[in-house]
Scaffold this motif. Sequence first.
Motif, PDB file in Angstrom:
ATOM      1  N   HIS A  97       0.851  -1.184   0.000  1.00  0.00           N
ATOM      2  CA  HIS A  97       0.000   0.000   0.000  1.00  0.00           C
ATOM      3  C   HIS A  97       0.892   1.241   0.000  1.00  0.00           C
ATOM      4  O   HIS A  97       1.661   1.453   0.939  1.00  0.00           O
ATOM      5  CB  HIS A  97      -0.910   0.025   1.223  1.00  0.00           C
ATOM      6  N   ASN A  98       0.802   2.013  -1.052  1.00  0.00           N
ATOM      7  CA  ASN A  98       1.562   3.270  -1.121  1.00  0.00           C
ATOM      8  C   ASN A  98       3.043   3.054  -0.825  1.00  0.00           C
ATOM      9  O   ASN A  98       3.641   3.740   0.004  1.00  0.00           O
ATOM     10  CB  ASN A  98       0.968   4.304  -0.168  1.00  0.00           C
ATOM     11  N   LEU A  99       3.604   2.045  -1.500  1.00  0.00           N
ATOM     12  CA  LEU A  99       5.027   1.691  -1.461  1.00  0.00           C
ATOM     13  C   LEU A  99       5.438   0.969  -0.175  1.00  0.00           C
ATOM     14  O   LEU A  99       6.568   0.526  -0.054  1.00  0.00           O
ATOM     15  CB  LEU A  99       5.930   2.924  -1.635  1.00  0.00           C
ATOM     16  N   SER A 100       4.515   0.806   0.774  1.00  0.00           N
ATOM     17  CA  SER A 100       4.868   0.164   2.037  1.00  0.00           C
ATOM     18  C   SER A 100       3.802  -0.865   2.408  1.00  0.00           C
ATOM     19  O   SER A 100       3.326  -1.595   1.544  1.00  0.00           O
ATOM     20  CB  SER A 100       5.030   1.228   3.126  1.00  0.00           C
ATOM     21  N   SER A 103      -1.913   0.105   6.725  1.00  0.00           N
ATOM     22  CA  SER A 103      -1.836   0.789   8.016  1.00  0.00           C
ATOM     23  C   SER A 103      -2.144  -0.145   9.183  1.00  0.00           C
ATOM     24  O   SER A 103      -1.584   0.011  10.280  1.00  0.00           O
ATOM     25  CB  SER A 103      -2.782   1.988   8.039  1.00  0.00           C
TER      26      SER A 103
END
Length: 208
Positions: A97-100, A103
Amino acid sequence: MKTVLVINASPNPSDSYSRMLTERFVGLWKRHNPEDTFVFRELGNTDIPHVNQHWVKAAFTPEQARGAEDQQAIAFSDVLVKELQGADVIVLGSPMHNLSVPSTLKAYIDQVIRMGITTSLAPGTPGSPYIGLLKNKKAYLLLVQGGYGFGKGEMYEHMDFQQPYLKAILQMLGVTDVTTVKMNHTTMSKELRLDSYTDAQTQGGCRS
């Protein structure tokens, strides 16, 4: 007989390729190790509490000095830590998610990093100032990325904060025997997606 902890971080309850990989892993593991025990931890569709000031106070208060409020603040963390301590094998399925990482997975990690329980500080030691306290464990990272090019030597390798982060966290916890299975192209054409899924099935612990 071993205990296998299976962690799913995808928020997608169906049509999730990381869940497909963990399900395949579990099926193959059961076939080869029918006596082993499985523990499942759902992150993707669970509200994982974020660390707050009450948590920090409780975590850094000696156990014998914790009051009822302190105990309540870290009760869920204690459950998650106990699962990790009791596992011989850790299987983590996660999308990028979004390079990582999602959450909820980050919140989970914050819950299980416990000084003096799962990790400890040793400043000045080469490579890392942390010495992990979870010993003799094997981990499998089943990682899914919507695009491509994040692999070693590829054009977006420098933008991959998924695999390096998770491996660093595992090392911080003391888990250094890590096998990674990666699938790419999940948001691209069906042909590329299926080819990548087929390739992932031949990697690491996903092999039949």
